[in-house]
Structures are given as structure tokens and as C-alpha cells.
Design a protein around this motif. Structure first.
Motif, short mmCIF file in Angstrom:
data_model
loop_
_atom_site.label_atom_id
_atom_site.label_comp_id
_atom_site.label_asym_id
_atom_site.label_seq_id
_atom_site.Cartn_x
_atom_site.Cartn_y
_atom_site.Cartn_z
N GLY A 272 8.62 -3.37 -9.62
CA GLY A 272 7.93 -4.47 -8.95
C GLY A 272 8.72 -5.17 -7.87
N LYS A 273 9.98 -4.74 -7.66
CA LYS A 273 10.80 -5.46 -6.66
C LYS A 273 10.44 -5.04 -5.22
N GLY A 274 9.93 -3.83 -5.06
CA GLY A 274 9.61 -3.33 -3.73
C GLY A 274 10.50 -2.16 -3.35
N CYS A 275 9.86 -1.02 -3.03
CA CYS A 275 10.65 0.17 -2.65
C CYS A 275 9.77 1.11 -1.82
N ASN A 276 10.30 2.30 -1.52
CA ASN A 276 9.51 3.23 -0.68
C ASN A 276 8.27 3.75 -1.39
N VAL A 277 8.33 3.89 -2.73
CA VAL A 277 7.17 4.42 -3.46
C VAL A 277 5.99 3.44 -3.40
N CYS A 278 6.26 2.16 -3.57
CA CYS A 278 5.17 1.16 -3.57
C CYS A 278 4.98 0.53 -2.20
N LYS A 279 5.59 1.12 -1.20
CA LYS A 279 5.53 0.60 0.19
C LYS A 279 5.94 -0.88 0.22
N HIS A 280 6.91 -1.22 -0.59
CA HIS A 280 7.51 -2.57 -0.63
C HIS A 280 6.55 -3.66 -1.06
N THR A 281 5.51 -3.27 -1.83
CA THR A 281 4.57 -4.29 -2.33
C THR A 281 4.80 -4.56 -3.81
N GLY A 282 5.49 -3.68 -4.48
CA GLY A 282 5.68 -3.82 -5.93
C GLY A 282 4.52 -3.24 -6.73
N TRP A 283 3.43 -2.83 -6.04
CA TRP A 283 2.24 -2.33 -6.73
C TRP A 283 1.79 -1.00 -6.14
N ILE A 284 1.21 -0.13 -6.98
CA ILE A 284 0.70 1.16 -6.51
C ILE A 284 -0.77 1.26 -6.94
N GLU A 285 -1.63 1.58 -5.97
CA GLU A 285 -3.06 1.71 -6.28
C GLU A 285 -3.31 3.03 -7.00
N ILE A 286 -4.00 2.99 -8.13
CA ILE A 286 -4.22 4.27 -8.83
C ILE A 286 -5.69 4.64 -9.02
N LEU A 287 -6.60 3.68 -9.03
CA LEU A 287 -8.00 4.09 -9.23
C LEU A 287 -8.99 2.98 -8.87
N PRO A 316 -6.16 12.43 -10.05
CA PRO A 316 -4.93 12.95 -10.67
C PRO A 316 -3.94 13.54 -9.66
N ASP A 317 -4.45 14.00 -8.49
CA ASP A 317 -3.51 14.54 -7.49
C ASP A 317 -2.51 13.45 -7.12
N ARG A 318 -3.06 12.27 -6.81
CA ARG A 318 -2.16 11.18 -6.36
C ARG A 318 -1.32 10.68 -7.52
N ILE A 319 -1.88 10.70 -8.73
CA ILE A 319 -1.10 10.26 -9.90
C ILE A 319 0.07 11.22 -10.12
N ALA A 320 -0.21 12.53 -10.02
CA ALA A 320 0.86 13.53 -10.19
C ALA A 320 1.90 13.38 -9.09
N MET A 321 1.46 13.07 -7.88
CA MET A 321 2.41 12.88 -6.77
C MET A 321 3.36 11.73 -7.09
N LEU A 322 2.79 10.66 -7.63
CA LEU A 322 3.62 9.49 -7.98
C LEU A 322 4.57 9.83 -9.12
N LYS A 323 4.02 10.46 -10.15
CA LYS A 323 4.83 10.76 -11.33
C LYS A 323 6.01 11.66 -11.01
N TYR A 324 5.75 12.68 -10.18
CA TYR A 324 6.78 13.70 -9.96
C TYR A 324 7.48 13.60 -8.60
N GLY A 325 7.14 12.54 -7.84
CA GLY A 325 7.79 12.37 -6.54
C GLY A 325 7.46 13.46 -5.55
N ILE A 326 6.19 13.88 -5.54
CA ILE A 326 5.76 14.94 -4.61
C ILE A 326 5.25 14.26 -3.34
N GLU A 327 5.79 14.68 -2.20
CA GLU A 327 5.50 13.92 -0.99
C GLU A 327 4.27 14.44 -0.23
N ASP A 328 3.77 15.62 -0.62
CA ASP A 328 2.63 16.17 0.12
C ASP A 328 1.63 16.80 -0.84
#
Ligand code: FA5
Length: 356
Positions: A272-287, A316-328
Motif C-alpha cells: 500500500g505504500k506505492g510502487c511500480n505494480v500499483c502505479k504508485h497508488t497503493g491499490w490494484i484494480e482486479i474486478l 484471470p489473465d490480469r490476475i495471473a500477470m499480477l501474481k507472477y509479475g508477467i509484463e505482457d
């Protein structure tokens, strides 16, 4: 009668030939040459008729001795040759048991399949049924039965591949909701998840694919409330991304749910602090989710005064991308063995969730 000169010469020649025969075939040829129908020993035997009667038994016996001597030598040579061949074969076919074995290539479960199955397992454990629908779907179930009449502007949210005016490749898994409710003849409870492929005329890029996966969830019963939806999604987020995850509901719009929400999960990487995965918002949209619109319940034959429900739809594509750090997202569909092999390591370690 002792063996005459001709007999001795034939015998000696035969012995030399036998000695020189280097294989079974050569030995057979020698046998034919001396003992065959037109062979030399047989020839000696034929000469017997020219002898005086009294000499014949002794002559016959001598020829037989020659025959036996040759036969014995052939058998002996056969044994020697067979042994030599066996030894040669053993030497050639020797196995070095100290060599390392050949590696057998094993497969690994596709990361998308793993993610879908992980989600299915969670919901099966919560008493949901898995229902699959049709990838080639009627416009009615894909849109109209979900409160999206023909001219509704929200149809633009899901640009579609039409086959005929009334038939298309489904743009989401929500038509399975409409079909299932219709089949239940207005009788609750309904508690399903619907995994499957969906299609949209999105141009392919790192996060969009024209074909991707969705999992729909639907619960319809008496007294289903927004808090039931929130509790269910909280459990989903924790199960997918870690026990200390939180969720956040933001108001949104879907024609088939009212109210509608977008669901974010607190970032599992930066907590929740902010990073590249959450685009510095602390939150990730999942559904996307919401309470089933009364029009949708009524169209499917449910009394909206008695029944209420919630629904959600995730990718699930985007969820798997988040879980496994897949960029494409396109990695999922190109079947590159180098990409897939990386998930074998995850499988071998038995990890459920990989921190990136
Ligand atoms: C829907 O499709 C709704 N049917 C979801 C829903 C169901 C809402 C039930 C309310 C109740 P949306 O268009 O946002 O919603 O798509 C849902 C998910 O699909 C997105 O969160 C995203 O993860 C995934 N998704 C959408 N478009 C693409 C795409 N082109 N490539 C990959 N994933 C996509």
C-alpha cells in the motif's frame, strides 16, 4: 578298408575349408561343397557301385568315417564362430552404467490455468457450482437479458465480434448468469461461478488481448446484501494475494448491476505504500461487481421483491500477470516454451503465490 588317397585328400581339403570359414554362411557353403547332394563326399559314395560287391561294405564305412570327421569339424567350428560372434556383440553393445540418464522432458501447468483453478477451488470450497456457457452466444443473452437493449450506449464498452446480427462471440461471461437464472424458473438459491474465454475487438497490447479469460460469479437468494459481496471479495483477494490484503470498493457503472463497483486490492508488493505494480497508488484494480439489477432478475423470471443477488466478473489473465509479475498478456497465448518453463520451477517449489 582304409581310407584311400582320394578320401584323404577330400578330408584334408574339407578341414582347411572349415578352418578358414569366418562365419555361419561360409560354413554352410563348405557343408554343401562336401556333404550336399552333389558334394564331394556324396560323390565318393556314388563310386561304390563300381566296386566289387565284397569291397563295398569296407569302402562305405571309410566314406562314412570321412563324412563323420567333416560333420564333427563343422559342428566344432560352428560353436567357435557362435562364441566369437557373441563376444563381439557383447563388446560392441556394452553399457556404461555410470553415464547419467537422459532427462525426460516434463510439462508444467499453464500459469493461466493455475490461476483459474486456484479461483475455482476457492469457490467450490464455498459451495458454488461451476457452470460453463457458450463462446458463440446470442445477442439476447450477451446484452439484452443483461439490461443492455439494442441501442444502449454501454454496448460500446465491449466492442464485439458479430457473426450475424443476432449472434456474436461473447464479450464477457455474464450471459451464463442470464442463462442459468432462466433455467432455474425463478427459484433460488443460485450460487455459481462461470469461467471461460471471451472475445472483444480490443487492439492487442501489453494489457489487452482480443481473446482473454473471465470468471463470473453470481449469487441469488433471499436477503443477499452488498455486505455479502464485500465479504466474498475480501476472501478472494486474501486467497489470491495474501492474508494481509484489504479491498476497496469504488462506485462504477455496469448496466446489469445496481449499485455497481470496481474492486481494488491493496498492493501486495509495497503493502500500500506505492510502487511500480500499483502505479504508485497503493491499490490494484482486479474486478467489476455489483448487486444484480432488478431488471435482470425479472427478465430471467425471478421476483425482484423476494430475491436479490450479487455478481462479479474478473479477468484471470490480469490476475495471473499480477501474481507472477508477467509484463505482457500476449505471453499467455504465444506458447513459448521458455516462458512456460519458468512456471515449472514455481510448481516444483509448490508455491501458491510468487512475490515479484
Ligand atoms: C465485465 O466484463 C463485466 N461483465 C464484469 C461484471 C460481471 C461486472 C458481473 C459486474 C457484475 P469489464 O469489461 O470491466 O467487465 O471486464 C472485466 C475484466 O476483464 C477486467 O477487469 C479485466 O481484468 C478483464 N478484461 C477486460 N478487457 C480485457 C482485455 N481486452 N484483455 C484482457 N483482459 C480484459
Amino acid at each position: 578298408m582304409v581310407q584311400n588317397e582320394a578320401m584323404i585328400q577330400i578330408k584334408n581339403e574339407a578341414m582347411t575349408d572349415i578352418e578358414q570359414a569366418q562365419d555361419e554362411k561360409a560354413l554352410q557353403d563348405v557343408k554343401v561343397k562336401y556333404l550336399g547332394k552333389k558334394g564331394q563326399v556324396t560323390g565318393l559314395m556314388k563310386q561304390m557301385k563300381d566296386l566289387p560287391k565284397e569291397d563295398r561294405p569296407a569302402y562305405g564305412q571309410s566314406v562314412n568315417e570321412v563324412r563323420q570327421a567333416i560333420e564333427g569339424a563343422i559342428t566344432e567350428r560352428q560353436t567357435i564362430l557362435a562364441e566369437a560372434q557373441l563376444n563381439q556383440q557383447l563388446a560392441e553393445e556394452s553399457i556404461d552404467v555410470t553415464l547419467p540418464g537422459r532427462t525426460v522432458a516434463t510439462g508444467a501447468q499453464h500459469p493461466l490455468t493455475r490461476t483459474v483453478e486456484e479461483i475455482e477451488d476457492l469457490f467450490l470450497g464455498l459451495g458454488y457450482e461451476i457452470v460453463t456457457g457458450y463462446e458463440v452466444e446470442q445477442d439476447y443473452y450477451n446484452f439484452e437479458a443483461l439490461n443492455l437493449p439494442k441501442s444502449h450506449p454501454a454496448r460500446d464498452m465491449q466492442d464485439s465480434f458479430y457473426i450475424t446480427e443476432e449472434v456474436l462471440l461473447r464479450t464477457h461471461t455474464s450471459p451464463v448468469q442470464a442463462r442459468t437464472m432462466e433455467q432455474r424458473n425463478g427459484q433460488g438459491p443460485v450460487k455459481i461461478i462461470c469461467p471461460g474465454k471471451v472475445y472483444r475487438r480490443d487492439s492487442d497490447d501489453a494489457t489487452h488481448s482480443h481473446q482473454f479469460t473471465q470468471i463470473e460469479g453470481l449469487v441469488v437468494d433471499e436477503n443477499i446484501k452488498m455486505s455479502d459481496l464485500k465479504g466474498t471479495l475480501e476472501l478472494l483477494a486474501k486467497s489470491l494475494f495474501g492474508a494481509d490484503r484489504e479491498i476497496r470498493l469504488r462506485p462504477s457503472y455496469f448496466p446489469f448491476t445496481e449499485p455497481s463497483v470496481e474492486v481494488d486490492v491493496s498492493c501486495f508488493k509495497c503493502k500500500g505504500k506505492g510502487c511500480n505494480v500499483c502505479k504508485h497508488t497503493g491499490w490494484i484494480e482486479i474486478l467489476g461487481a455489483g448487486m444484480v439489477h432488478p431488471n435482470v432478475l425479472e427478465m430471467a423470471g425471478f421476483d425482484s421483491k423476494k430475491y436479490s443477488g450479487f455478481a462479479f466478473g474478473m479477468g484471470p489473465d490480469r490476475i495471473a500477470m499480477l501474481k507472477y509479475g508477467i509484463e505482457d498478456i500476449r505471453h499467455f497465448y504465444t506458447n513459448d516454451i521458455r516462458f512456460l518453463n519458468q512456471f515449472k520451477a514455481v510448481e516444483d517449489r509448490g508455491e501458491q503465490h510468487v512475490n515479484i
